[in-house]
Design a protein around this motif. Structure first.
Motif, PDB file in Angstrom:
ATOM      1  N   TRP A   1      -2.634 -40.214 -30.344  1.00 19.75           N
ATOM      2  CA  TRP A   1      -3.153 -41.515 -30.726  1.00 19.75           C
ATOM      3  C   TRP A   1      -4.618 -41.353 -31.087  1.00 19.75           C
ATOM      4  O   TRP A   1      -5.374 -40.661 -30.431  1.00 19.75           O
ATOM      5  CB  TRP A   1      -2.977 -42.508 -29.577  1.00 19.75           C
ATOM      6  N   PHE A   2      -5.025 -41.964 -32.138  1.00 21.04           N
ATOM      7  CA  PHE A   2      -6.400 -41.974 -32.596  1.00 21.04           C
ATOM      8  C   PHE A   2      -6.925 -40.626 -33.093  1.00 21.04           C
ATOM      9  O   PHE A   2      -7.805 -40.580 -33.924  1.00 21.04           O
ATOM     10  CB  PHE A   2      -7.364 -42.469 -31.499  1.00 21.04           C
TER      11      PHE A   2
ATOM     12  N   ASP B   1      -7.037 -43.585 -40.745  1.00 23.11           N
ATOM     13  CA  ASP B   1      -7.088 -44.862 -40.047  1.00 23.11           C
ATOM     14  C   ASP B   1      -7.105 -46.033 -41.024  1.00 23.11           C
ATOM     15  O   ASP B   1      -6.403 -47.030 -40.828  1.00 23.11           O
ATOM     16  CB  ASP B   1      -8.322 -44.927 -39.142  1.00 23.11           C
TER      17      ASP B   1
ATOM     18  N   SER C   1      -9.089 -49.157 -34.189  1.00 24.57           N
ATOM     19  CA  SER C   1      -9.253 -47.860 -34.854  1.00 24.57           C
ATOM     20  C   SER C   1     -10.393 -47.115 -34.166  1.00 24.57           C
ATOM     21  O   SER C   1     -11.495 -47.641 -34.047  1.00 24.57           O
ATOM     22  CB  SER C   1      -9.580 -48.067 -36.335  1.00 24.57           C
TER      23      SER C   1
ATOM     24  N   GLY D   1      -3.264 -49.449 -30.972  1.00 27.64           N
ATOM     25  CA  GLY D   1      -4.080 -48.362 -31.500  1.00 27.64           C
ATOM     26  C   GLY D   1      -3.462 -47.799 -32.764  1.00 27.64           C
ATOM     27  O   GLY D   1      -2.261 -47.502 -32.800  1.00 27.64           O
TER      28      GLY D   1
ATOM     29  N   PRO E   1     -12.083 -42.062 -27.458  1.00 29.55           N
ATOM     30  CA  PRO E   1     -10.943 -42.983 -27.477  1.00 29.55           C
ATOM     31  C   PRO E   1     -10.643 -43.612 -26.122  1.00 29.55           C
ATOM     32  O   PRO E   1     -10.294 -44.791 -26.051  1.00 29.55           O
ATOM     33  CB  PRO E   1      -9.785 -42.097 -27.942  1.00 29.55           C
TER      34      PRO E   1
ATOM     35  N   VAL F   1     -10.576 -47.691 -25.698  1.00 28.90           N
ATOM     36  CA  VAL F   1      -9.389 -48.437 -25.273  1.00 28.90           C
ATOM     37  C   VAL F   1      -9.677 -49.190 -23.980  1.00 28.90           C
ATOM     38  O   VAL F   1      -9.338 -50.375 -23.845  1.00 28.90           O
ATOM     39  CB  VAL F   1      -8.181 -47.502 -25.094  1.00 28.90           C
TER      40      VAL F   1
ATOM     41  N   LEU G   1       0.585 -48.124 -27.904  1.00 22.76           N
ATOM     42  CA  LEU G   1       0.086 -46.834 -28.380  1.00 22.76           C
ATOM     43  C   LEU G   1       1.257 -45.931 -28.740  1.00 22.76           C
ATOM     44  O   LEU G   1       2.394 -46.168 -28.317  1.00 22.76           O
ATOM     45  CB  LEU G   1      -0.767 -46.150 -27.303  1.00 22.76           C
TER      46      LEU G   1
ATOM     47  N   CYS H   1      -0.965 -53.196 -24.234  1.00 29.06           N
ATOM     48  CA  CYS H   1      -1.543 -52.151 -25.078  1.00 29.06           C
ATOM     49  C   CYS H   1      -0.398 -51.340 -25.687  1.00 29.06           C
ATOM     50  O   CYS H   1       0.466 -50.833 -24.961  1.00 29.06           O
ATOM     51  CB  CYS H   1      -2.456 -51.252 -24.244  1.00 29.06           C
TER      52      CYS H   1
END
Length: 277
Positions: free
Chosen positions: A121-122, A73, A37, A8, A100, A104, A116, A114
Motif C-alpha cells: 500500500w502506498f 497515485d 495518497s 489508501g 505512510p 494513516v 487498504l 480504513c
C-alpha cells in the motif's frame, strides 16, 4: 454506523477492488470517502552509499522514483474520483509526503473504516514487509481495517474466526455492530482449543446468541487443528468472501508456513480480511 471511509490509494493490482468495495459501502451507508495518497519521499530518496562521481545519476534516480510514485497515485486518484462521480458519492482527496504509517495513523482519527490493500500500500514496492506494516497499524490503533485483495467479489459470506479471547470477541462484536453488509451470512468458527479454556461448543453458542440479537442467523462450527493450519482451507471450502480476525491471531497472520516467501494469511489469502482489536 459507518459515515466516513478512509481508503489508501496506490497503483497496485488491488486498486479496482478497492474502488468497487469502497463505493459500494459508501452508497449502502450514505457515507463519505476520503482518498489518502502517500508518497514516502524520504524512503524513495534512500539509495544507500553513492560511488564517487555518481551524484548526478543518484539524484536523477531519486527524482525518477518520486515522480513515478506520484504518477501512479495520481492515475489511481483520477480513476477513483471518476468512479465516485458516476456513483454520486462525495469524495475528498488527501495528499501527503511522509511516512505512510504516520500519515494513516494521523488521518484515521476522523474516519470509521480504513480500507487498504492486503499486500502493499502506498509504497509501490518500496516499503519493506507491507503486511507486517498493516498489522502494526492495527495494533497501533488504526482499526478496523478492511484489507482488500485483488479479486472483486460480492460480500455474501463472512467467516468469523473466534477463539474465546477478548480480542476475537471485540472484533466479532465490532463487525456485527457496524453492519457493513447487513445481509451477509455469518459463519463463526473455532479452530482447535479455545483461548479461554471453555468448551468450543459453549463459546460458539454464546457467540451465535450475540449475533442473533442483531438479526443474524449464524452457522457455527468447531474444527480440529491449529488455526494457522486449517482456517484458510476451511474459508476456501465454504467459499467465504471475507475473513474476520482479531489481533489475537497476530502470530498466525505472520506465519510463513503458507508458502515460500509468504507472510501468513495476509500474503496467502485471496480472501479479503476484516482486521481489528
Amino acid at each position: 454506523m459507518v459515515k466516513r471511509l478512509l481508503v489508501g490509494v496506490a497503483g497496485t493490482p488491488a486498486m479496482a477492488a478497492k474502488i468497487k468495495h469502497t463505493i459500494d459501502l459508501a452508497k449502502l451507508h450514505d457515507a463519505e470517502i476520503s482518498i489518502l495518497s502517500v508518497v514516502d519521499v524520504a524512503r524513495l530518496s534512500a539509495l544507500g552509499p553513492v560511488p564517487l562521481g555518481a551524484g548526478k545519476y543518484a539524484q536523477d534516480l531519486r527524482e525518477g522514483r518520486i515522480a513515478k510514485s506520484h504518477k501512479l497515485d495520481e492515475n489511481a486518484i483520477a480513476g477513483f474520483e471518476a468512479a465516485c462521480g458516476e456513483a454520486g458519492v462525495p469524495v475528498q482527496v488527501i495528499r501527503q509526503e511522509e511516512d505512510p504509517m504516520e500519515a494513516v495513523t494521523s488521518t484515521w482519527r476522523y474516519h470509521d473504516l480504513c480500507i487498504l490493500g492486503a499486500r502493499g500500500w502506498f509504497d509501490h514496492g518500496v516499503v519493506a514487509d507491507p503486511q507486517n506494516a498493516l498489522l502494526k497499524l492495527i495494533t497501533g490503533g488504526v482499526r478496523p481495517v478492511f484489507a482488500v485483495t485483488n479479486e472483486i467479489r460480492p460480500m455474501r459470506k463472512a467467516l468469523i474466526a473466534y477463539n474465546g479471547s477478548l480480542e476475537s470477541a471485540k472484533t466479532m462484536k465490532q463487525f456485527v455492530q457496524m453492519g457493513l453488509w447487513p445481509d451477509i451470512e455469518l459463519h463463526i468458527v473455532c479452530a482447535g482449543k479455545s483461548k479461554s479454556g471453555e468448551e468450543p461448543a459453549v463459546l460458539l453458542e454464546q457467540a451465535a446468541a450475540y449475533c442473533r440479537a442483531y438479526g443474524h442467523a449464524p452457522v457455527v462450527d468447531h474444527i480440529e487443528g491449529a488455526a494457522q493450519d486449517v482456517l484458510l482451507s476451511y474459508a476456501k471450502a465454504m467459499e467465504a468472501d471475507i475473513i474476520v480476525m482479531g489481533s489475537s491471531y497476530r502470530k498466525m497472520l505472520l506465519q510463513k508456513r503458507f508458502g515460500k516467501n509468504a507472510l501468513g494469511m495476509i500474503k496467502a489469502s485471496e480472501i479479503p480480511l476484516f482486521l481489528s482489536h
